[in-house]
Design a protein around this motif. Structure first.
Motif, PDB file in Angstrom:
ATOM      1  N   ASP A  86       0.802  -1.217   0.000  1.00 43.90           N
ATOM      2  CA  ASP A  86       0.000   0.000   0.000  1.00 43.90           C
ATOM      3  C   ASP A  86       0.838   1.271   0.000  1.00 43.90           C
ATOM      4  N   GLU A  90     -13.478  -0.272   8.617  1.00 40.92           N
ATOM      5  CA  GLU A  90     -12.515   0.773   8.292  1.00 40.92           C
ATOM      6  C   GLU A  90     -12.651   1.091   6.808  1.00 40.92           C
ATOM      7  N   LYS A 112     -12.081   1.829   3.065  1.00 35.82           N
ATOM      8  CA  LYS A 112     -10.964   1.621   2.155  1.00 35.82           C
ATOM      9  C   LYS A 112     -11.454   1.781   0.722  1.00 35.82           C
ATOM     10  N   ASP A 142      -8.699   2.605  13.328  1.00 40.42           N
ATOM     11  CA  ASP A 142      -7.903   2.523  12.108  1.00 40.42           C
ATOM     12  C   ASP A 142      -6.635   1.706  12.326  1.00 40.42           C
ATOM     13  N   HIS A 198      -9.130   6.724  -1.739  1.00 40.22           N
ATOM     14  CA  HIS A 198     -10.543   6.792  -1.368  1.00 40.22           C
ATOM     15  C   HIS A 198     -11.291   7.542  -2.462  1.00 40.22           C
TER      16      HIS A 198
END
Length: 380
Positions: free
Chosen positions: A46, A367, A369, A148, A255
């Motif tokens: 990521d 969370e 994503k 988070d 996002h």
């Protein structure tokens, strides 16, 4: 509990108490960090593909977004500009808005007063810290520090804006001119949104007038335009301090925006990236322009013709960065559904009806994503 991390050279060192991490990255940065605390380090898959040889450079992979001239949109060339607008919404999900009519000094003063807010002592900023996502003012770092997995390398200030008289008294009273400058900015961007979203509806073939428009279609357009008049507006100011290891973290992870349209000013320092043709590309800041991007609500309303697009914020080792985004949509209680004109036997309905309540419920359990919430709204 003290968090430790093993560095690349094998040394073990302390980063910070877990409670201190929730105070925000500005506080950490001011403490003279030389390495990124573990809580901010993304999994390898990521992490941004930055040039670690020169951490002051974001990337050389720049994109020129379509340019939409707002003044031309209001003049005799409107049909040609609507065509360009439709192309930008279909192919990019982003565009640069020039000649938007908001005076340069209004934008400059908004950026300046936000910077001065982030320069306040931590104790003053902390007065607005809350986990309540519906609070009229919210200051913090990650969206949900208690849940988070990885924190963002940014601090934010969120302001609910409409109706302005309801929320203005809750906004920060320091700096002394904060409420005045932010209110002016909110009013000007709201007018800009209302004019721009009307043009976007028209580019979808949903203008309020036309020779072939039936009564049901006209009622639908009038209803949504009225919804925008009463709709939600939220301003978010983001502060990204210099980061000692920008290749390990992000200011904001990938996002899409929840809502219809977002109007962004990003200062002079590069950092905004969008996903275009399966690649991350950097949007070069252009003076006196807004970066406009489509939100999930518009993708749903257009039944997928226009797409919200993944974007993220990089950080760098040399410079702090500030951006201010004004997010606009229908009222929180309003249901969003694909336009009836854009649904047919050949183009069936692709999304479930949704609302802000559905979004809050989703965030309370997961969370956020990427575009996972929007994906959860798809019918197939």
């Amino acid at each position: 509990m003290v968090i430790t991390r093993e560095s690349s050279d094998g040394d073990i060192y302390d980063t910070s108490e877990s409670e201190d991490l929730c105070k925000g990255v500005k506080q950490l940065s001011e403490n003279g960090l030389h390495r990124v605390p573990s809580k901010f380090i993304l999994p390898v898959s990521d992490r941004p593909d930055t040039n670690v040889e020169d951490q002051n450079v974001v990337t050389s992979n720049l994109i020129q977004l379509p340019i939409i001239d707002f003044a031309e949109l209001l003049g005799p060339n409107r049909p040609q500009v609507l065509h360009s607008l439709s192309h930008a919404c279909e192919q990019y999900g982003f565009f640069q808005l020039v000649n938007h009519g908001i005076p340069d000094d209004v934008v400059r003063r908004m950026m300046d007063v936000c910077r001065r807010f982030f320069d306040l002592p931590y104790e003053e900023r902390a007065r607005y810290m809350t986990t309540d996502v519906e609070a009229p003012v919210r200051y913090g770092t990650s969206y949900s520090p208690t849940r988070d997995t990885v924190f963002c390398w940014r601090d934010f200030l969120k302001l609910l804006c409409h109706p302005l008289p309801d929320f203005l008294p809750h906004w920060p009273s320091s700096p002394l001119d904060f409420q005045k400058e932010a209110a002016t900015y909110a009013e000007r961007t709201r007018y800009l949104f209302l004019t721009l979203v009307g043009a976007i509806l028209e580019s979808l073939g949903l203008g309020i007038e036309g020779p072939n428009k039936d009564e049901r279609e006209q009622e639908e357009v009038e209803d949504i335009l009225k919804g925008f008049q009463d709709g939600s507006q939220m301003i978010v100011a983001n502060y990204y301090p210099p980061c000692p290891e920008p290749e390990l973290t992000l200011g904001i992870p990938p996002h899409s925006d929840y809502g219809f349209l977002s109007l962004l000013i990003q200062g002079e320092v590069e950092g905004l990236q969008i996903q275009h043709q399966a690649q991350w590309v950097t949007v070069r800041p252009v003076p006196n322009t807004f970066v406009v991007n489509l939100g999930d609500h518009l993708e749903i309303f257009s039944n997928g013709k226009y797409k919200s697009v993944l974007h993220r914020a990089l950080v760098n080792a040399a410079n702090s960065r500030i951006s201010v985004v004004s997010l606009h949509s229908l009222p929180f209680t309003h249901t969003v559904r694909p336009s009836s004109k854009l649904v047919s036997e050949k183009n069936p309905k692709l999304y479930k009806d949704t609302s802000f309540g559905d979004f809050i419920e989703y965030l309370s359990t997961k969370e956020p994503k990427g575009k996972e919430f929007l994906d959860s709204r798809k019918l197939s």
